[in-house]
Write a protein that holds these residues in place. Sequence first.
Motif, PDB file in Angstrom:
ATOM      1  N   CYS A 236       0.817  -1.218   0.000  1.00  0.00           N
ATOM      2  CA  CYS A 236       0.000   0.000   0.000  1.00  0.00           C
ATOM      3  C   CYS A 236       0.848   1.265   0.000  1.00  0.00           C
ATOM      4  O   CYS A 236       0.361   2.357  -0.298  1.00  0.00           O
ATOM      5  CB  CYS A 236      -0.946   0.012   1.198  1.00  0.00           C
TER       6      CYS A 236
ATOM      7  N   VAL B  20       7.081   0.047  -3.956  1.00  0.00           N
ATOM      8  CA  VAL B  20       6.582   1.433  -3.910  1.00  0.00           C
ATOM      9  C   VAL B  20       7.790   2.298  -3.548  1.00  0.00           C
ATOM     10  O   VAL B  20       7.978   2.690  -2.400  1.00  0.00           O
ATOM     11  CB  VAL B  20       5.456   1.606  -2.855  1.00  0.00           C
TER      12      VAL B  20
ATOM     13  N   SER C 147       7.414   8.221  -5.461  1.00  0.00           N
ATOM     14  CA  SER C 147       6.363   8.695  -4.547  1.00  0.00           C
ATOM     15  C   SER C 147       6.614  10.171  -4.240  1.00  0.00           C
ATOM     16  O   SER C 147       7.260  10.508  -3.234  1.00  0.00           O
ATOM     17  CB  SER C 147       6.402   7.878  -3.246  1.00  0.00           C
TER      18      SER C 147
ATOM     19  N   GLU D 286      -4.574   6.820 -16.050  1.00  0.00           N
ATOM     20  CA  GLU D 286      -3.368   6.841 -15.212  1.00  0.00           C
ATOM     21  C   GLU D 286      -3.661   7.414 -13.829  1.00  0.00           C
ATOM     22  O   GLU D 286      -3.010   7.070 -12.854  1.00  0.00           O
ATOM     23  CB  GLU D 286      -2.262   7.669 -15.876  1.00  0.00           C
ATOM     24  N   VAL D 287      -4.648   8.321 -13.739  1.00  0.00           N
ATOM     25  CA  VAL D 287      -5.015   8.882 -12.432  1.00  0.00           C
ATOM     26  C   VAL D 287      -6.042   7.977 -11.745  1.00  0.00           C
ATOM     27  O   VAL D 287      -5.949   7.713 -10.542  1.00  0.00           O
ATOM     28  CB  VAL D 287      -5.562  10.316 -12.571  1.00  0.00           C
TER      29      VAL D 287
ATOM     30  N   ARG E 161      -6.259   4.966 -11.710  1.00  0.00           N
ATOM     31  CA  ARG E 161      -5.654   3.758 -11.113  1.00  0.00           C
ATOM     32  C   ARG E 161      -5.207   3.997  -9.671  1.00  0.00           C
ATOM     33  O   ARG E 161      -4.860   3.053  -8.966  1.00  0.00           O
ATOM     34  CB  ARG E 161      -4.499   3.245 -11.968  1.00  0.00           C
ATOM     35  N   TYR E 162      -5.193   5.257  -9.234  1.00  0.00           N
ATOM     36  CA  TYR E 162      -4.848   5.530  -7.831  1.00  0.00           C
ATOM     37  C   TYR E 162      -6.053   5.401  -6.899  1.00  0.00           C
ATOM     38  O   TYR E 162      -5.923   5.560  -5.688  1.00  0.00           O
ATOM     39  CB  TYR E 162      -4.243   6.933  -7.682  1.00  0.00           C
TER      40      TYR E 162
ATOM     41  N   ASN F 134      -5.994  -3.461  -1.581  1.00  0.00           N
ATOM     42  CA  ASN F 134      -5.014  -2.883  -2.522  1.00  0.00           C
ATOM     43  C   ASN F 134      -4.676  -3.854  -3.656  1.00  0.00           C
ATOM     44  O   ASN F 134      -3.536  -3.924  -4.117  1.00  0.00           O
ATOM     45  CB  ASN F 134      -3.733  -2.472  -1.778  1.00  0.00           C
TER      46      ASN F 134
ATOM     47  N   GLN G 292      -5.761  -3.832  -6.787  1.00  0.00           N
ATOM     48  CA  GLN G 292      -5.509  -3.113  -8.057  1.00  0.00           C
ATOM     49  C   GLN G 292      -5.749  -3.995  -9.282  1.00  0.00           C
ATOM     50  O   GLN G 292      -4.881  -4.099 -10.156  1.00  0.00           O
ATOM     51  CB  GLN G 292      -4.077  -2.562  -8.081  1.00  0.00           C
TER      52      GLN G 292
ATOM     53  N   SER H 221     -13.623   8.317  -9.933  1.00  0.00           N
ATOM     54  CA  SER H 221     -12.448   9.200  -9.959  1.00  0.00           C
ATOM     55  C   SER H 221     -12.287   9.791 -11.353  1.00  0.00           C
ATOM     56  O   SER H 221     -12.069  10.994 -11.527  1.00  0.00           O
ATOM     57  CB  SER H 221     -11.170   8.433  -9.622  1.00  0.00           C
TER      58      SER H 221
END
Length: 274
Positions: free
Chosen positions: A47, A64, A69, A111-112, A114-115, A121, A123, A207
Amino acid sequence: MGIITIDESKCTKDGVCARECMAGIIRQPEGDYPRIAERHEVLCRLCGHCVAVCPHGALSHEAVRIDDSPPIKSELGISEAQAVHFLRSRRSIRSYKDKPVERETIQRLIEVARYAPTAGNTQLVEWVVISGKARIGEIAAETARSLREALDKNPSLAVSAPYLPGVLATFDTGCDSMLWNAPALLIASAPAGAINGMVDLTIALSSLDLLAPAMGLGTCWAGLLQRAILSSPSFKESLGVPPAHPHHYPMMIGYPNVKFYRLPERKPPKITFR
Ligand SMILES: Cc1cc2nc3c(=O)[nH]c(=O)nc-3n(C[C@H](O)[C@H](O)[C@H](O)COP(=O)(O)O)c2cc1C
C-alpha cells in the motif's frame, strides 16, 4: 536486503511507519531501525503507507519506491468550499462535440483513476476503450435491441424502469438515447478474484468521472448498456470485456457540447445517527 530499505542517515526511529502499517508487519525494536521479518514479507499489501507516512523520507519499498512517490504539495490542497463546489458541479453529459477523444488523453485519465482505492489494494481493475462514432452507434443499436427483447419477455420491467419504453421510442426516431452519440466509451472491469471488484471499479470510474472536466471532457454512466451487457455474454465478449471479468461498468466520454450555469438541488439525505 528486505522489501523495505531504511536510509539510516535520515531515520529517527520514531516508529511512525510501524504504527501505520495495516498488515502490522513492520517491527521497530526499541532503539533499532524498523524492519520486516522475512517470513512476514509475503503479508505486505504494497500500500506504500510506510513510504508515504515517513516525514523524513527515510523509507523506501521495493514495490513502492520513494523515488516514485512524490511529496504532497500542500499548496495544491483545496478548501472545503472548493471541494463542495467541485463535487456539486459534476454533471452527466449527454451532448458531445463531434470530436474524437485522443488516445493519449484517455490514457492520462486512466493513469489517475488507477490511484483509486481497491479492497486489499489488489488493483485488479482493467479498462477497455472503444472509440469511433460508427462503432458506438452499432453498440447503441445492439443495446436497444437487447432492451426491447428484455421488455418483450418481461413487461413488468417497465415498472422498475418506467423510462425504458420512452427511451426505446426515442431511439426509434433516430435519436441515440442509449449512448448519446458519444465519441468514446470506457468499460472498467474486474476479475472474479477481486472480492470487491464491483466497488473497486465503481470508485475508479468515479475518480475518472470527477477528473474528466479538468481535461475539458464530460462523461455519463452508461446504465442501459450495462443492463444489455449483463443479459448477453456474447455482447459482452464483442465489446472486449474479458469473459473472466464478472464485474464491469461502461461510461460514455467526450468533449461536452453543453454548459451548465447552476448547481441543481437534490433530495435531502436520510441520516440516522445512533
Ligand atoms: C449507475 C448510473 C447509471 C446511469 N445510467 C445512465 C444511462 O444509461 N443513460 C443516461 O443518460 N444517464 C445515466 N445515468 C446518469 C443519471 O441519470 C444522472 O446521474 C442523474 O440523472 C443525475 O444527474 P447528474 O449526474 O447530472 O447529477 C446514470 C447514472 C448512474 C450513477
